[in-house]
Design an enzyme around this catalytic site. Sequence first.
Site, short mmCIF file in Angstrom:
data_model
loop_
_atom_site.label_atom_id
_atom_site.label_comp_id
_atom_site.label_asym_id
_atom_site.label_seq_id
_atom_site.Cartn_x
_atom_site.Cartn_y
_atom_site.Cartn_z
N ASP A 1 0.66 -1.23 0.15
CA ASP A 1 -0.01 -0.08 0.08
C ASP A 1 1.01 1.41 -0.03
OD1 ASP A 1 -1.87 -1.96 0.45
OD2 ASP A 1 -2.87 -1.07 1.98
N ARG B 1 -15.52 -1.58 -23.86
CA ARG B 1 -16.24 -1.34 -22.35
C ARG B 1 -15.42 -0.13 -21.86
NH1 ARG B 1 -16.42 -7.87 -21.72
NH2 ARG B 1 -18.50 -8.10 -22.29
N GLY C 1 -5.34 -0.99 -1.29
CA GLY C 1 -4.99 0.22 -0.86
C GLY C 1 -6.10 0.73 0.16
N GLU D 1 -9.25 0.00 -3.56
CA GLU D 1 -10.48 -0.80 -2.74
C GLU D 1 -10.99 -0.05 -1.75
OE1 GLU D 1 -8.07 -4.28 -0.79
OE2 GLU D 1 -7.03 -2.60 0.47
N ARG E 1 0.67 -8.72 -4.69
CA ARG E 1 1.28 -9.24 -3.67
C ARG E 1 2.22 -10.54 -3.99
NH1 ARG E 1 -2.47 -8.63 1.50
NH2 ARG E 1 -1.93 -10.75 1.73
O1 F6P Z 1 -1.40 -5.33 3.77
C1 F6P Z 1 -2.31 -4.48 3.35
C2 F6P Z 1 -3.07 -5.17 2.53
O2 F6P Z 1 -2.36 -5.70 1.43
C3 F6P Z 1 -4.08 -4.26 1.86
O3 F6P Z 1 -3.94 -3.70 0.98
C4 F6P Z 1 -5.42 -5.14 1.80
O4 F6P Z 1 -6.53 -4.51 2.31
C5 F6P Z 1 -5.02 -6.22 2.91
O5 F6P Z 1 -3.60 -6.22 3.16
C6 F6P Z 1 -5.56 -7.51 2.56
O6 F6P Z 1 -5.01 -8.51 3.66
P1 F6P Z 1 -5.45 -10.15 3.71
O7 F6P Z 1 -4.27 -10.73 3.12
O8 F6P Z 1 -5.52 -10.34 5.16
O9 F6P Z 1 -6.72 -10.20 2.89
#
Ligand code: F6P
Length: 410
Positions: free
Chosen positions: A139, A186, A194, A249, A307
Amino acid sequence: MRTEKIFAGKTLAILSGGGDTPAINSSIESVRNRASMLGFKVYGILRGWKGLLGDGDVVDLTNIPYNGLYGGTALLSSRTNPFPSKKNTEDRSQQILRNIERYKIDVLVTIGGDDTNGAARQMYEKYGIPVIGFPKTIDNDLRTHTIHRYQGTDNEVVLCPGFASGAWAIKKMTSKLHTTNESHQRIMVLEVMGRDAGWLTGSAIFGGAQVALVPEVEMTRERKEFFFEFVKEKYMRSPKHSLIIAVSEGVRWWDDEKQELGMVYASSDLDEYGHPRFGGVSGVIASEISKHIGIEARGQISGYIPRSGKCYEYDRRLTSTLADKVTDLLLRGDYGKMPVMKEIVPYNELEEYHTTSIDMGNVGNFPLPEDYYNANEFYFTDKYIDFLTNIIGEPYRMEFDNKFPVVIPQ
Ligand code: F6P
């Protein structure tokens, strides 16, 4: 020549907490290698703070090969909070203290965002545990007090390991989405992680997103009306009648039914640091766009893609650079600190002399500054583009430019 190991007989332990990033293993490897060279025995604590509860869950990393390029964290992660929270009212910090003593841990390095490092700061301030915080979050909202020099001005921004890898993944993903979107003419609403900050969402414009919404700017009823008009015009003017809108988000979106501003949750269940789980705002926005302006729209959640996967090269070098600063802190016995970049520099200038350390009492969250996002244009400013270009290179987008001659029947 002196060859003795300065910290022989001492133990340094590393833990990682919170959401993973592709740069955590790289951080672990970088810190482990440097601590080993200084003579420390190096332990890994499994599942964040959880690995120091009960009997503890600790592994030895000292002489074991470690793959720092592989994303995620081989030490595993959790959102365990040792201090009382709504979710868990028990204060478990005494269990942590007990295990630090049982495992004879002399220094603790905590890789995390505001939550994990906030708890580390408390362990340092309340109990004098020698901790060094290590920043981490895709984030990119953990305050690092980093300066971005732009056209003669100094601007405070954030740079956390994990962000570069996440931003690179979002840039790539957005650039791919054009082909399907153009084929159907579209509007695509791409949701990006975030919760409270739009730093990562901005990377979608590096893959060609033409519009963006961030949590820092509330989408009130009035702004929503303006937004729908804006989107319609932008779509009509786009050469291929195709528009990608990137949304964080955690964007605050006016709920017509409830008549209030709100966020869209995947689960309202809170974690031990008080966070609900976000997810789904892209679907809501896409269906409201279709309803209001009559253009077909779809939602796409990028979710865990940013991630996941390998550590991107900028992050690889950033984590090594910050680990060099950890060496400096260890040598000076300077605890309760976090290594950070003093200023934003491109890849080949990531060196220890550009780092500094900040007091962990000064960590916290830091959202997008106002002049990095243009709320009237629903787009990021040149300042933001300069900031991110240092980290992931120039914006890029695949294009298929053919203009076919139209056939008129004779
Ligand atoms: O660590 C922050 C984050 O990546 C956020 O952007 C996201 O909302 C959250 O983690 C999601 O976490 P989890 O792995 O618990 O679903």
